[in-house]
Design a protein around this motif. Structure first.
Motif, PDB file in Angstrom:
ATOM      1  N   ILE A  15       0.838  -1.263  -0.039  1.00  0.00           N
ATOM      2  CA  ILE A  15      -0.080   0.060   0.096  1.00  0.00           C
ATOM      3  C   ILE A  15       1.093   1.168   0.096  1.00  0.00           C
ATOM      4  O   ILE A  15       0.697   2.232  -0.656  1.00  0.00           O
ATOM      5  CB  ILE A  15      -1.133   0.066   1.239  1.00  0.00           C
ATOM      6  N   PHE A  16       1.957   1.236   0.990  1.00  0.00           N
ATOM      7  CA  PHE A  16       2.902   2.211   0.785  1.00  0.00           C
ATOM      8  C   PHE A  16       3.517   2.528  -0.534  1.00  0.00           C
ATOM      9  O   PHE A  16       3.336   3.919  -0.949  1.00  0.00           O
ATOM     10  CB  PHE A  16       3.982   1.987   1.955  1.00  0.00           C
ATOM     11  N   VAL A  20       3.108   5.980  -2.865  1.00  0.00           N
ATOM     12  CA  VAL A  20       4.307   6.635  -3.207  1.00  0.00           C
ATOM     13  C   VAL A  20       4.355   6.932  -4.938  1.00  0.00           C
ATOM     14  O   VAL A  20       4.538   8.210  -5.338  1.00  0.00           O
ATOM     15  CB  VAL A  20       5.616   6.069  -3.065  1.00  0.00           C
ATOM     16  N   VAL A  21       3.920   5.833  -5.694  1.00  0.00           N
ATOM     17  CA  VAL A  21       4.066   5.951  -7.007  1.00  0.00           C
ATOM     18  C   VAL A  21       2.653   7.164  -7.621  1.00  0.00           C
ATOM     19  O   VAL A  21       3.091   7.957  -8.218  1.00  0.00           O
ATOM     20  CB  VAL A  21       3.616   4.803  -7.661  1.00  0.00           C
ATOM     21  N   MET A  22       1.522   6.923  -6.957  1.00  0.00           N
ATOM     22  CA  MET A  22       0.728   7.758  -7.032  1.00  0.00           C
ATOM     23  C   MET A  22       1.161   9.455  -6.947  1.00  0.00           C
ATOM     24  O   MET A  22       0.821   9.991  -7.764  1.00  0.00           O
ATOM     25  CB  MET A  22      -0.689   7.538  -6.382  1.00  0.00           C
ATOM     26  N   CYS A  24       3.952  10.611  -6.712  1.00  0.00           N
ATOM     27  CA  CYS A  24       5.263  10.832  -7.921  1.00  0.00           C
ATOM     28  C   CYS A  24       4.345  11.407  -9.338  1.00  0.00           C
ATOM     29  O   CYS A  24       4.704  12.283  -9.905  1.00  0.00           O
ATOM     30  CB  CYS A  24       6.227   9.813  -8.065  1.00  0.00           C
ATOM     31  N   SER A  25       3.282  10.467  -9.479  1.00  0.00           N
ATOM     32  CA  SER A  25       2.691  10.715 -10.943  1.00  0.00           C
ATOM     33  C   SER A  25       1.974  11.937 -10.681  1.00  0.00           C
ATOM     34  O   SER A  25       1.956  12.755 -11.787  1.00  0.00           O
ATOM     35  CB  SER A  25       1.804   9.509 -11.179  1.00  0.00           C
ATOM     36  N   LEU A  26       1.415  12.319  -9.446  1.00  0.00           N
ATOM     37  CA  LEU A  26       0.697  13.547  -9.257  1.00  0.00           C
ATOM     38  C   LEU A  26       1.699  14.644  -9.449  1.00  0.00           C
ATOM     39  O   LEU A  26       1.049  15.609 -10.378  1.00  0.00           O
ATOM     40  CB  LEU A  26      -0.241  13.654  -8.119  1.00  0.00           C
ATOM     41  N   LEU A  27       2.627  14.732  -8.633  1.00  0.00           N
ATOM     42  CA  LEU A  27       3.700  15.677  -8.827  1.00  0.00           C
ATOM     43  C   LEU A  27       4.175  15.916 -10.311  1.00  0.00           C
ATOM     44  O   LEU A  27       4.257  17.082 -10.685  1.00  0.00           O
ATOM     45  CB  LEU A  27       4.898  15.500  -7.882  1.00  0.00           C
ATOM     46  N   THR A  28       4.433  14.802 -10.889  1.00  0.00           N
ATOM     47  CA  THR A  28       4.959  14.935 -12.504  1.00  0.00           C
ATOM     48  C   THR A  28       3.918  15.688 -13.150  1.00  0.00           C
ATOM     49  O   THR A  28       4.144  16.579 -13.932  1.00  0.00           O
ATOM     50  CB  THR A  28       5.169  13.467 -12.892  1.00  0.00           C
ATOM     51  N   SER A  29       2.655  15.291 -13.339  1.00  0.00           N
ATOM     52  CA  SER A  29       1.602  15.883 -14.056  1.00  0.00           C
ATOM     53  C   SER A  29       1.522  17.309 -13.469  1.00  0.00           C
ATOM     54  O   SER A  29       1.229  18.195 -14.611  1.00  0.00           O
ATOM     55  CB  SER A  29       0.303  15.168 -13.491  1.00  0.00           C
ATOM     56  N   LEU A  30       1.413  17.771 -12.389  1.00  0.00           N
ATOM     57  CA  LEU A  30       1.403  19.051 -12.024  1.00  0.00           C
ATOM     58  C   LEU A  30       3.019  19.821 -12.454  1.00  0.00           C
ATOM     59  O   LEU A  30       2.535  21.061 -13.108  1.00  0.00           O
ATOM     60  CB  LEU A  30       1.384  19.365 -10.485  1.00  0.00           C
TER      61      LEU A  30
END
Length: 422
Positions: A15-16, A20-22, A24-30
């Motif tokens: 879960i952890f 973390v992956v989610m 990172c993906s969110l930060l990359t998209s932003l």
């Protein structure tokens, strides 16, 4: 101890990791969204067409684009692209001066599969008889036209205008001398589907022993759908010419420009006089005996005008439907009308019209507003439209009486009234 137990559990670790992956993906998209709004200066991004690029970066970008174009062009010219190659290294070198890969820069037009080509529109742009190309094949470019075009069909090669194959003529202007053959040829050369030899080959009367391959080499190169033509007015009065042309091709279309035989004879004499000022007078050459009024038919200037006699010889090898007779007088008074008949006879679209001509008052005959390959007006040279010498009216009348029965027979044979005896 309890804390360690929680994070050592495999399910908790999974879960952890997902969290973390989610994140990172969110930060990359932003971050990407931030860059797309042109607020990111730490990362080079593609420059919009509307933005202004200056300094070192603009220079580097221009060099990269130029390099890319050169590489693409090199790839095309070496034949790596299916269905497209150059006839020679010179053609490829000339083509390298042009950019073909940015339609916004070059104004280039690409046809995609399924595109229906408007043949009439393409003919008006000088792209007649081209088949529909595949995606990416070059058909027309404002920067390439009219120098470069795609030759489609069996070869599919990009070639400069003028490239093609040399063919034996499918149509010929065979006569008559001083009838207006040069004017007709110059007018016809305006048509994009006609390619003609400028000089008179004189193959079927003087150079026949050189063979058909020699003759073919004199012809201009033509693309598919274009007509090869030549003009030699002496063919009409050469006895061997009909059989020789028929042996080459029975389908050859023949054009004869005829003119009032009396006026034609005087014009013929005028031309000879300009080259040989010491020749006898027109009157002395016209008659075998001036007292009896007997016409000397052995003199070529007289003999050429007996059109019915020469036509008899041609009809032994060609049907009347394959011979078109153009009026030399109407070629002056109504050039567009006569050119319309010629274009119909050759099976071509009527592209040459009134808009191509203007009447030159000084010379006394029509001229082209724009000649082939030029944007300037063009009239025939000084050797055309010479002032005729004054001929005694009695001599002129005797010549008219002599030609009248031959003219009547010629009218009957051709089904045309030329009005020379009015």
């Amino acid at each position: 101890m309890a804390f360690s137990r929680v994070y050592s559990d495999p399910l908790s670790r999974g879960i952890f990791k997902k969290f973390v992956v989610m994140l990172c993906s969110l930060l990359t998209s932003l971050y990407l969204l931030h860059c797309l709004t042109d607020r990111c200066s730490s990362m080079p991004t593609p420059v919009k067409a509307s933005s202004q690029v200056v300094g070192f970066f603009a220079s580097e970008l221009h060099d990269l684009r130029s390099l890319r174009r050169k590489r693409l062009l090199q790839k095309w010219t070496t034949g790596s692209k299916p269905g497209l190659s150059y006839e020679s290294a010179d053609d490829a070198k000339r083509a390298s001066e042009y950019s073909r890969f940015n339609d916004a820069d070059t104004g280039q037009v690409f046809y995609e599969p399924g595109h229906q080509v408007d043949s009439d529109n393409e003919k008006n742009r000088g792209l007649s008889h081209y088949t529909q190309p595949s995606l990416g094949d070059i058909v027309y470019s404002k920067r390439l036209a009219p120098r470069f075009m795609l030759k489609t069909g069996s070869t599919g090669k990009l070639s400069p205008l003028g490239d093609g194959t040399k063919k034996l003529p499918q149509a010929m202007i065979i006569g008559v001398k001083k009838g207006g053959t040069r004017a007709l040829l110059e007018f016809l050369r305006v048509h994009p589907d006609i390619r003609a030899v400028g000089a008179e080959p004189h193959f079927f009367d003087r150079n026949y022993e050189n063979g058909l391959e020699w003759y073919r080499e004199l012809m201009p190169k033509t693309l598919e759908g274009q007509i090869t033509m030549e003009k030699t007015p002496s063919y009409f009065v050469t006895r061997e010419a009909p059989a020789r042309i028929s042996a080459m091709s029975r389908d050859t279309k023949l054009i004869v420009v005829v003119r009032d035989p009396v006026t034609r004879a005087i014009s013929d004499y005028t031309q000879t006089l300009s080259k040989k000022p010491d020749i006898p007078t027109f009157e002395s050459l016209t008659f075998k005996n001036r007292t009896t009024g007997l016409i000397d038919t052995s003199w070529s200037a007289i003999q050429i005008g007996i059109y019915a006699k020469h036509l008899d010889n041609w009809l032994q090898y060609f049907p009347m439907g394959q011979i078109l007779f153009v009026s030399g007088e109407r070629l002056i008074s109504d050039p567009a009308g006569e050119l319309g008949r010629v274009q119909d006879f050759l099976g071509l679209k009527r592209i040459i019209t009134d808009k191509h001509f203007y009447f030159n008052q000084t010379k006394g005959f029509p001229c082209l507003k724009k000649a082939e390959g030029s944007s300037k007006p063009h009239c025939l040279g000084k050797t055309k439209g010479r002032t005729h010498p004054n001929i005694h009216p009695e001599v002129v009348q005797r010549l008219r009486d002599f030609y009248r029965p031959f003219n009547m027979k010629f009218y009957q044979m051709t089904g045309q009234i030329f009005g020379w005896d009015d």
